[in-house]
Design a protein around this motif. Structure first.
Motif, PDB file in Angstrom:
ATOM      1  N   VAL A   4      56.522  33.464  39.040  1.00 43.18           N
ATOM      2  CA  VAL A   4      55.639  34.612  38.817  1.00 43.18           C
ATOM      3  C   VAL A   4      54.315  34.099  38.268  1.00 43.18           C
ATOM      4  N   VAL A   5      53.232  34.553  38.892  1.00 41.75           N
ATOM      5  CA  VAL A   5      51.877  34.192  38.468  1.00 41.75           C
ATOM      6  C   VAL A   5      51.157  35.474  38.051  1.00 41.75           C
ATOM      7  N   ARG A   6      50.578  35.449  36.851  1.00 41.06           N
ATOM      8  CA  ARG A   6      49.794  36.594  36.367  1.00 41.06           C
ATOM      9  C   ARG A   6      48.387  36.106  36.040  1.00 41.06           C
ATOM     10  N   VAL A   7      47.397  36.814  36.540  1.00 41.88           N
ATOM     11  CA  VAL A   7      46.007  36.365  36.504  1.00 41.88           C
ATOM     12  C   VAL A   7      45.185  37.310  35.636  1.00 41.88           C
ATOM     13  N   ASN A   8      44.481  36.746  34.666  1.00 43.06           N
ATOM     14  CA  ASN A   8      43.523  37.538  33.885  1.00 43.06           C
ATOM     15  C   ASN A   8      42.152  37.425  34.535  1.00 43.06           C
ATOM     16  N   TYR A   9      42.023  38.145  35.616  1.00 38.21           N
ATOM     17  CA  TYR A   9      40.841  38.157  36.468  1.00 38.21           C
ATOM     18  C   TYR A   9      39.635  38.754  35.727  1.00 38.21           C
ATOM     19  N   ARG A  10      38.439  38.559  36.303  1.00 41.53           N
ATOM     20  CA  ARG A  10      37.264  39.255  35.772  1.00 41.53           C
ATOM     21  C   ARG A  10      37.545  40.761  35.778  1.00 41.53           C
ATOM     22  N   GLY A  11      37.240  41.392  34.657  1.00 42.14           N
ATOM     23  CA  GLY A  11      37.626  42.780  34.440  1.00 42.14           C
ATOM     24  C   GLY A  11      38.646  42.895  33.325  1.00 42.14           C
ATOM     25  N   SER A  12      39.354  41.795  33.045  1.00 39.77           N
ATOM     26  CA  SER A  12      40.361  41.772  31.984  1.00 39.77           C
ATOM     27  C   SER A  12      39.690  41.737  30.619  1.00 39.77           C
ATOM     28  N   THR A  13      40.382  42.255  29.630  1.00 36.87           N
ATOM     29  CA  THR A  13      39.947  42.109  28.246  1.00 36.87           C
ATOM     30  C   THR A  13      40.422  40.767  27.698  1.00 36.87           C
ATOM     31  N   GLY A  14      39.879  40.390  26.545  1.00 37.78           N
ATOM     32  CA  GLY A  14      40.322  39.176  25.871  1.00 37.78           C
ATOM     33  C   GLY A  14      39.458  37.958  26.101  1.00 37.78           C
ATOM     34  N   TYR A  15      38.476  38.062  27.015  1.00 32.67           N
ATOM     35  CA  TYR A  15      37.651  36.902  27.363  1.00 32.67           C
ATOM     36  C   TYR A  15      36.159  37.210  27.244  1.00 32.67           C
ATOM     37  N   GLY A  16      35.841  38.225  26.470  1.00 36.91           N
ATOM     38  CA  GLY A  16      34.455  38.575  26.234  1.00 36.91           C
ATOM     39  C   GLY A  16      33.956  39.704  27.108  1.00 36.91           C
ATOM     40  N   SER A  17      32.855  40.323  26.664  1.00 40.80           N
ATOM     41  CA  SER A  17      32.302  41.489  27.351  1.00 40.80           C
ATOM     42  C   SER A  17      31.801  41.161  28.751  1.00 40.80           C
ATOM     43  N   GLN A  18      31.183  39.992  28.912  1.00 40.65           N
ATOM     44  CA  GLN A  18      30.646  39.628  30.224  1.00 40.65           C
ATOM     45  C   GLN A  18      31.755  39.509  31.261  1.00 40.65           C
ATOM     46  N   TRP A  19      32.869  38.896  30.881  1.00 44.22           N
ATOM     47  CA  TRP A  19      34.013  38.760  31.789  1.00 44.22           C
ATOM     48  C   TRP A  19      34.593  40.142  32.118  1.00 44.22           C
ATOM     49  N   ARG A  20      34.720  40.979  31.098  1.00 48.05           N
ATOM     50  CA  ARG A  20      35.278  42.324  31.298  1.00 48.05           C
ATOM     51  C   ARG A  20      34.403  43.168  32.215  1.00 48.05           C
ATOM     52  N   ASP A  21      33.074  43.070  32.046  1.00 43.77           N
ATOM     53  CA  ASP A  21      32.164  43.956  32.765  1.00 43.77           C
ATOM     54  C   ASP A  21      31.688  43.391  34.098  1.00 43.77           C
ATOM     55  N   ALA A  22      32.147  42.197  34.461  1.00 46.51           N
ATOM     56  CA  ALA A  22      31.656  41.546  35.681  1.00 46.51           C
ATOM     57  C   ALA A  22      32.026  42.302  36.948  1.00 46.51           C
ATOM     58  N   ILE A  23      32.979  43.216  36.881  1.00 48.62           N
ATOM     59  CA  ILE A  23      33.423  43.937  38.079  1.00 48.62           C
ATOM     60  C   ILE A  23      32.566  45.159  38.370  1.00 48.62           C
ATOM     61  N   GLU A  24      31.694  45.554  37.440  1.00 48.77           N
ATOM     62  CA  GLU A  24      30.925  46.781  37.609  1.00 48.77           C
ATOM     63  C   GLU A  24      30.011  46.683  38.828  1.00 48.77           C
ATOM     64  N   GLY A  25      30.073  47.701  39.665  1.00 45.77           N
ATOM     65  CA  GLY A  25      29.258  47.747  40.864  1.00 45.77           C
ATOM     66  C   GLY A  25      29.870  47.062  42.070  1.00 45.77           C
ATOM     67  N   ARG A  26      30.870  46.221  41.841  1.00 43.46           N
ATOM     68  CA  ARG A  26      31.567  45.541  42.955  1.00 43.46           C
ATOM     69  C   ARG A  26      33.060  45.542  42.634  1.00 43.46           C
ATOM     70  N   VAL A  27      33.582  46.708  42.543  1.00 42.84           N
ATOM     71  CA  VAL A  27      34.920  46.941  41.991  1.00 42.84           C
ATOM     72  C   VAL A  27      36.000  46.453  42.953  1.00 42.84           C
ATOM     73  N   GLY A  28      36.998  45.774  42.417  1.00 42.92           N
ATOM     74  CA  GLY A  28      38.136  45.326  43.216  1.00 42.92           C
ATOM     75  C   GLY A  28      37.880  44.020  43.935  1.00 42.92           C
ATOM     76  N   LEU A  29      36.773  43.917  44.615  1.00 39.25           N
ATOM     77  CA  LEU A  29      36.452  42.709  45.372  1.00 39.25           C
ATOM     78  C   LEU A  29      36.221  41.526  44.442  1.00 39.25           C
ATOM     79  N   THR A  30      35.626  41.784  43.279  1.00 40.39           N
ATOM     80  CA  THR A  30      35.399  40.713  42.304  1.00 40.39           C
ATOM     81  C   THR A  30      36.722  40.192  41.759  1.00 40.39           C
ATOM     82  N   GLU A  31      37.606  41.096  41.362  1.00 39.49           N
ATOM     83  CA  GLU A  31      38.906  40.690  40.826  1.00 39.49           C
ATOM     84  C   GLU A  31      39.681  39.857  41.845  1.00 39.49           C
ATOM     85  N   LEU A  32      39.615  40.277  43.120  1.00 37.27           N
ATOM     86  CA  LEU A  32      40.374  39.588  44.160  1.00 37.27           C
ATOM     87  C   LEU A  32      39.845  38.191  44.434  1.00 37.27           C
ATOM     88  N   GLU A  33      38.572  37.942  44.181  1.00 36.71           N
ATOM     89  CA  GLU A  33      38.066  36.570  44.291  1.00 36.71           C
ATOM     90  C   GLU A  33      38.791  35.658  43.302  1.00 36.71           C
TER      91      GLU A  33
END
Length: 604
Positions: free
Chosen positions: A409-438
């Motif tokens: 089992v692999v679990r990924v704390n992709y951009r959008g996740s909490t715990g890694y700073g505001s910039q990482w959390r907010d990086a998905i804004e405006g390009r939702v879903g596609l950023t996380e999947l990268e």
């Protein structure tokens, strides 16, 4: 041979939540438990050790609290998991006192915060199609509207003397980065706090001392969750600057002299006591002097703190677990605070940390391998929801079940996740879903290249936002995934927006930069149904008939289109909302997910 009873036992093992307690009667506590097979609210008198089941509903009860006096238990009554309902209450001791609506005159709504005072005063937040409102509810009197606005808002805190009410709001139009307003009981504003665009502030509680007007606030002025103490009456701020990586949360010790700090870093937590300056060392927009504070680490095992509370005697109680060990409610006194009846859940395997280089920096992933065998393994990418959440080193029966079946089992704390700073959390804004999947794809490719994962046996799965990413992933990355299992997903984003609860509409406007009418291309580009023609993987969708977050109509739209295209798919419907609080129902769902995956991977 797969031991089905072992994974089922993890779901069936009785569990309890961290007990909450009455400020003025600390021996009176409430907690949640699944001991009957359904999550319900329980009362616990610590002096007599008497425990009593408070609620008993077919689909369970999740939200409850005890008032400061310890006389009343409040709980939220929705209909079969739709999250729309009213607060009810009953006497702490039961004794023939029947449940009744806690506040006469307030119609059903989505809950948006609740604060209770020792005098019987209640401050109730509500969300309806008309917008958001906060109501002052005095005993025996009709509710008074204290605040209302079309944008998202919630009750954040009530001062100990009940003279001040803190309201979190997004009048500026961004519910992902909220502002604070403190008002008096007559609705007049005492002060506002907002750090500007892209920086939220959140009330975490007034000092628990009568006459003390200090409010503990979470902020992100330096790009991560940190703390400050704001006195809206005096007009002062005291930033709490700690030399700790990761993100910080806190609550007050009961005498107001110290803070109980939770420190989250790289998917694990630890606790500290922070002693505040005895003198008035705070200046407007200033920082406390080094000599005025003391930070002391509280000894806790390596893992995740699911909740914490500082008791009046200074001891700390906390819920702890790790990926390998099931939850336990501990105290810094060395005792187990509250143990559920029956055997503990079987243990699982520990996680391994992996950092993978992605397009925007290093991506943190948690890896769990079967106890026996060597890779490449059939591998499940279990994608967390939220998106403002994270996977961590905590006990997860569903993850353990896949491992028992022979999957990594692999679990990924992709951009959008909490715990890694505001910039990482907010990086998905405006390009939702596609950023996380990268980010998920970068870890997927690493897992294959490293020999962990069999590229012909890759399962993409997740619930809620994880379900959304699952369906979007098999449409935009069709050659990367073998099987998909999406629980309560967003499948058709425009239809989901039309039907979802109002608070989530505000969240989506903040995330996308507007509504589907205002920015239609962004919603189209992020909607799984846009890419459904490209889907190759067999897909199982699990859906709650009463789900207000990922409503059923938009899922039906996606399933109907899959059928038109002749794609291999199945659906599991259940009569509840955004997930189930019934243990046997969760077992049925887990069994269906694993059976579907094994069938389409040709695993016996």
């Amino acid at each position: 041979m797969v031991d089905d009873e072992r994974w089922k036992a993890r779901f069936r093992a009785a569990r309890v939540s961290l007990p909450g307690w009455a400020d003025d009667a600390p021996h009176r506590s409430i907690y949640r438990s699944n001991v009957t097979g359904t999550w319900e609210i329980y009362a616990w008198d610590r002096q007599s050790d008497e425990r009593r089941q408070v609620t008993d509903r077919p689909n369970g009860t999740w939200m409850g609290t005890v008032d400061p006096s310890g006389e009343w238990i409040w709980w939220f009554a929705d209909t079969d998991g739709d999250e729309f309902g009213v607060w009810r209450r009953q006497p702490f001791g039961g004794g023939g006192g029947e449940d009744a609506p806690a506040v006469a005159g307030l119609q059903a709504s989505y809950p948006s915060g609740l604060a209770l005072g020792s005098s019987g005063l209640a401050v109730v937040g509500r969300t309806t199609e008309a917008g958001n409102s906060v109501h002052l509810c005095r005993p025996g009197q009709a509710p008074e509207t204290l605040y209302e606005h079309a944008e998202d808002a919630h009750v954040a805190a009530l001062s100990e003397d009940e003279s001040l009410i803190a309201i979190g709001h997004s009048e500026h139009g961004d519910s992902r980065h909220m502002a604070l307003r403190v008002v008096r009981q007559d609705g007049t504003t005492v002060a506002d706090l907002w750090d500007g665009e892209g920086k939220g502030v959140y009330g975490a509680g007034f000092a628990p001392v009568a006459g003390d007007t200090r409010l503990l606030v979470n902020h992100e002025r330096r790009g991560k969750d940190e703390l400050l103490i704001w006195d809206p009456v005096a007009g002062t701020e005291q930033e709490i600057v700690l030399d700790l990586p990761g993100e910080i949360g806190a609550e007050w010790y009961r005498d107001g002299s110290a803070l109980l700090i939770s420190h989250s870093h790289e998917a694990r937590d630890e606790l500290y006591r922070y002693d505040l300056a005895t003198g008035d060392d705070a200046t407007s927009n200033g920082t406390a002097g080094v000599g005025a504070v003391a930070l002391t680490r509280i000894d806790t095992p390596r893992g995740v703190i699911g909740g914490m509370t500082a008791r009046p005697d200074g001891t700390v109680e906390f819920s702890w677990s790790s990926a390998a060990e099931p939850p336990v409610i501990r105290s810094t006194s060395g005792s187990v605070v509250l143990a559920p009846p029956g055997p503990a859940a079987p243990s699982s395997v520990p996680v391994e940390d992996v950092w993978v280089e992605g397009l925007a920096g290093r991506i943190h992933a948690l890896i769990s391998k079967p106890e026996h065998g060597t890779g490449p393994f059939p591998t499940v990418f279990d994608i967390h929801g939220g998106p403002t959440a994270q996977d961590a080193d905590s006990f997860a029966p569903a993850v353990a079940a896949w491992i028992d079946q022979g999957f990594a089992v692999v679990r990924v704390n992709y951009r959008g996740s909490t715990g890694y700073g505001s910039q990482w959390r907010d990086a998905i804004e405006g390009r939702v879903g596609l950023t996380e999947l990268e980010d998920i794809k970068a870890v997927r490719d690493w897992a294959v290249e490293s020999g962990l994962a069999d590229p012909a046996r890759l399962v993409l799965t997740g619930g809620s936002w994880g379900g959304f990413l699952t369906l979007l992933g098999i449409g935009t990355q069709p050659d990367d995934w073998t099987v998909a299992v999406a629980a309560v997903p967003v499948a058709d984003y425009v239809a989901a927006y039309e039907d979802e609860m109002e608070g989530l509409q505000a969240f989506d406007r903040s995330l996308f930069g507007g509504s589907p009418t205002e920015v239609p291309d962004r919603y189209r580009e992020s909607s799984p149904i846009t890419y459904i023609d490209q889907v190759k993987a067999p897909v199982l969708v699990l859906a709650g008939e009463n789900d207000p977050r990922c409503p059923i109509r938009q899922i039906d739209n996606y399933l109907a289109r899959l059928a038109e295209l002749g794609r291999t798919h199945d659906v599991y419907r259940y009569d509840a909302g955004h997930g189930s609080l019934v243990v046997e129902e969760r077992i049925k769902q887990m069994a269906a997910e694993m059976a579907f995956a094994r069938k389409h991977l040709d695993m016996p």
